[in-house]
Design a protein around this motif. Structure first.
Motif, PDB file in Angstrom:
ATOM      1  N   TYR A   6       0.847  -1.193   0.000  1.00 29.11           N
ATOM      2  CA  TYR A   6       0.000   0.000   0.000  1.00 29.11           C
ATOM      3  C   TYR A   6       0.888   1.250   0.000  1.00 29.11           C
ATOM      4  O   TYR A   6       1.746   1.403   0.880  1.00 29.11           O
ATOM      5  CB  TYR A   6      -0.911   0.023   1.233  1.00 29.11           C
ATOM      6  CG  TYR A   6      -1.968  -1.058   1.234  1.00 29.11           C
ATOM      7  CD1 TYR A   6      -3.241  -0.808   0.731  1.00 29.11           C
ATOM      8  CD2 TYR A   6      -1.681  -2.319   1.731  1.00 29.11           C
ATOM      9  CE1 TYR A   6      -4.213  -1.812   0.728  1.00 29.11           C
ATOM     10  CE2 TYR A   6      -2.645  -3.327   1.733  1.00 29.11           C
ATOM     11  CZ  TYR A   6      -3.911  -3.063   1.229  1.00 29.11           C
ATOM     12  OH  TYR A   6      -4.870  -4.042   1.223  1.00 29.11           O
ATOM     13  N   VAL A   8       0.849   4.959   0.772  1.00 30.98           N
ATOM     14  CA  VAL A   8      -0.063   5.773   1.588  1.00 30.98           C
ATOM     15  C   VAL A   8       0.447   7.216   1.699  1.00 30.98           C
ATOM     16  O   VAL A   8       1.469   7.471   2.342  1.00 30.98           O
ATOM     17  CB  VAL A   8      -0.217   5.168   2.999  1.00 30.98           C
ATOM     18  CG1 VAL A   8      -1.196   5.994   3.825  1.00 30.98           C
ATOM     19  CG2 VAL A   8      -0.686   3.719   2.914  1.00 30.98           C
ATOM     20  N   THR A  19      -6.477  11.157   5.433  1.00 33.08           N
ATOM     21  CA  THR A  19      -7.790  10.600   5.134  1.00 33.08           C
ATOM     22  C   THR A  19      -8.121   9.435   6.064  1.00 33.08           C
ATOM     23  O   THR A  19      -7.222   8.721   6.537  1.00 33.08           O
ATOM     24  CB  THR A  19      -7.855  10.096   3.680  1.00 33.08           C
ATOM     25  OG1 THR A  19      -6.995   8.955   3.534  1.00 33.08           O
ATOM     26  CG2 THR A  19      -7.430  11.178   2.702  1.00 33.08           C
ATOM     27  N   ARG A  21      -9.283   6.625   5.227  1.00 32.46           N
ATOM     28  CA  ARG A  21      -8.805   5.404   4.584  1.00 32.46           C
ATOM     29  C   ARG A  21      -7.319   5.188   4.852  1.00 32.46           C
ATOM     30  O   ARG A  21      -6.876   4.061   5.072  1.00 32.46           O
ATOM     31  CB  ARG A  21      -9.070   5.464   3.080  1.00 32.46           C
ATOM     32  CG  ARG A  21      -8.679   4.188   2.356  1.00 32.46           C
ATOM     33  CD  ARG A  21      -8.870   4.318   0.864  1.00 32.46           C
ATOM     34  NE  ARG A  21      -8.402   3.130   0.158  1.00 32.46           N
ATOM     35  CZ  ARG A  21      -8.163   3.099  -1.145  1.00 32.46           C
ATOM     36  NH1 ARG A  21      -8.364   4.190  -1.887  1.00 32.46           N
ATOM     37  NH2 ARG A  21      -7.718   1.988  -1.719  1.00 32.46           N
ATOM     38  N   ALA A  22      -6.540   6.267   4.816  1.00 34.60           N
ATOM     39  CA  ALA A  22      -5.100   6.148   5.084  1.00 34.60           C
ATOM     40  C   ALA A  22      -4.863   5.668   6.516  1.00 34.60           C
ATOM     41  O   ALA A  22      -4.015   4.806   6.761  1.00 34.60           O
ATOM     42  CB  ALA A  22      -4.412   7.485   4.841  1.00 34.60           C
ATOM     43  N   THR A  25      -5.766   1.983   6.766  1.00 31.99           N
ATOM     44  CA  THR A  25      -4.774   1.147   6.094  1.00 31.99           C
ATOM     45  C   THR A  25      -3.527   0.977   6.952  1.00 31.99           C
ATOM     46  O   THR A  25      -3.004  -0.134   7.103  1.00 31.99           O
ATOM     47  CB  THR A  25      -4.394   1.760   4.735  1.00 31.99           C
ATOM     48  OG1 THR A  25      -5.556   1.830   3.903  1.00 31.99           O
ATOM     49  CG2 THR A  25      -3.331   0.933   4.033  1.00 31.99           C
ATOM     50  N   THR A  86       3.061  12.074  -1.113  1.00 30.02           N
ATOM     51  CA  THR A  86       2.876  10.753  -1.703  1.00 30.02           C
ATOM     52  C   THR A  86       4.213  10.105  -2.012  1.00 30.02           C
ATOM     53  O   THR A  86       5.015  10.671  -2.748  1.00 30.02           O
ATOM     54  CB  THR A  86       2.052  10.874  -3.003  1.00 30.02           C
ATOM     55  OG1 THR A  86       0.775  11.447  -2.703  1.00 30.02           O
ATOM     56  CG2 THR A  86       1.840   9.506  -3.636  1.00 30.02           C
ATOM     57  N   THR A 109      -2.273   2.178  -4.487  1.00 28.34           N
ATOM     58  CA  THR A 109      -1.866   3.542  -4.159  1.00 28.34           C
ATOM     59  C   THR A 109      -3.084   4.357  -3.758  1.00 28.34           C
ATOM     60  O   THR A 109      -4.013   4.542  -4.556  1.00 28.34           O
ATOM     61  CB  THR A 109      -1.165   4.216  -5.352  1.00 28.34           C
ATOM     62  OG1 THR A 109      -0.020   3.436  -5.724  1.00 28.34           O
ATOM     63  CG2 THR A 109      -0.705   5.614  -4.989  1.00 28.34           C
ATOM     64  N   LEU A 110      -3.086   4.834  -2.524  1.00 28.34           N
ATOM     65  CA  LEU A 110      -4.202   5.636  -2.041  1.00 28.34           C
ATOM     66  C   LEU A 110      -4.069   7.072  -2.548  1.00 28.34           C
ATOM     67  O   LEU A 110      -2.957   7.603  -2.637  1.00 28.34           O
ATOM     68  CB  LEU A 110      -4.232   5.646  -0.510  1.00 28.34           C
ATOM     69  CG  LEU A 110      -4.897   4.466   0.208  1.00 28.34           C
ATOM     70  CD1 LEU A 110      -4.204   3.163  -0.112  1.00 28.34           C
ATOM     71  CD2 LEU A 110      -4.928   4.706   1.703  1.00 28.34           C
TER      72      LEU A 110
END
Length: 241
Positions: A6, A8, A19, A21-22, A25, A86, A109-110
């Motif tokens: 991942y 992140v 985020t 989601r990050a 994860t 990133t 990749t988020l």
């Protein structure tokens, strides 16, 4: 069963840009690879993330990518973060991502923070076509890259250190012309975020008199780009640069 890699993104300044989601994860992965474990440790602690952390940076990634990929093939889910933004964008990440792709390991990749996108949009220069240069070479190849930027009809995005900002603006003005439109953004998403817009000559004169601090993004208009009218004569003190 193979695990996953991942990529992140993490905030470039304001922690509120992280985020959900990050966060999820990073909590769910078996290991977090960090460019600087101390910097990432602050972020992980802030979001109550207790996943084990390992070092992964430009000085050791050549020797660690194979062993990391081995772990993922063995079933571990591993997240990669950089100090800010990133991974892979002027930060470690490309080599590990390539190794995983070569082994048919899934790479996820988020979406998330990166400094150049807000700087580009905020510049007022065309965003439909652009070139991302990252950090220019300090010596070998620098003149060639500068000459290419001067002839490029696309908007160009450059990362720079505050210590080298004026030198780079002067060199850009020399090859592109003093009147080429540009902007300089610093401290994106942080408390003292600023964007200065004008011509390369004006911006060089401005920052010679106003010592820049923080992380810098330079955006340069493409060849034949017209200067935005509202910013005309903004820096009167440097009109003759």
């Amino acid at each position: 069963m193979s695990g996953k890699l991942y990529i992140v993104p993490t905030p470039v300044g304001n922690l509120g840009d992280m985020t959900p989601r990050a966060i999820e994860t990073l909590r769910d992965c078996d290991v977090v690879l960090a460019e600087d474990t101390r910097t990432s440790g602050v972020l992980l602690k802030h979001f109550d993330i207790n996943t084990p952390v390992m070092s992964h940076h430009k000085y050791n990634e050549h020797t660690t990518v194979a062993s990391v990929a081995d772990r993922i093939e063995g079933g571990d889910n591993i997240a990669l973060v950089s100090d800010a933004g990133t991974p892979g964008i002027s930060d470690p990440g490309f080599m590990l991502s390539r190794e995983c792709r070569n082994r048919n390991i899934e790479v996820i990749t988020l979406p998330g923070s990166t400094a150049f996108v807000p700087a580009l949009v905020d510049s007022g220069l065309p965003c439909d076509r652009f070139s991302f240069e990252g950090f220019l070479p300090q010596k070998k190849g620098r003149a060639t890259r500068l000459a290419a930027i001067a002839e490029d009809e696309r908007t160009t995005v450059i990362y720079e250190s505050p210590l080298r900002l004026v030198k780079t603006l002067r060199q850009l003005a020399e090859v592109c012309g003093n009147e080429r439109p540009a902007s300089v953004s610093r401290e994106i998403s942080k408390l003292h975020e600023t964007t200065e817009r004008g011509t390369l000559g004006e911006l060089a004169g401005f920052f010679e008199k106003n010592n820049p601090k923080g992380e810098i993004v330079i955006v340069v208009g493409g060849k034949e780009t017209e200067r935005p009218g509202p910013h005309k004569n903004k820096y009167k003190e440097s009109d003759n640069t």
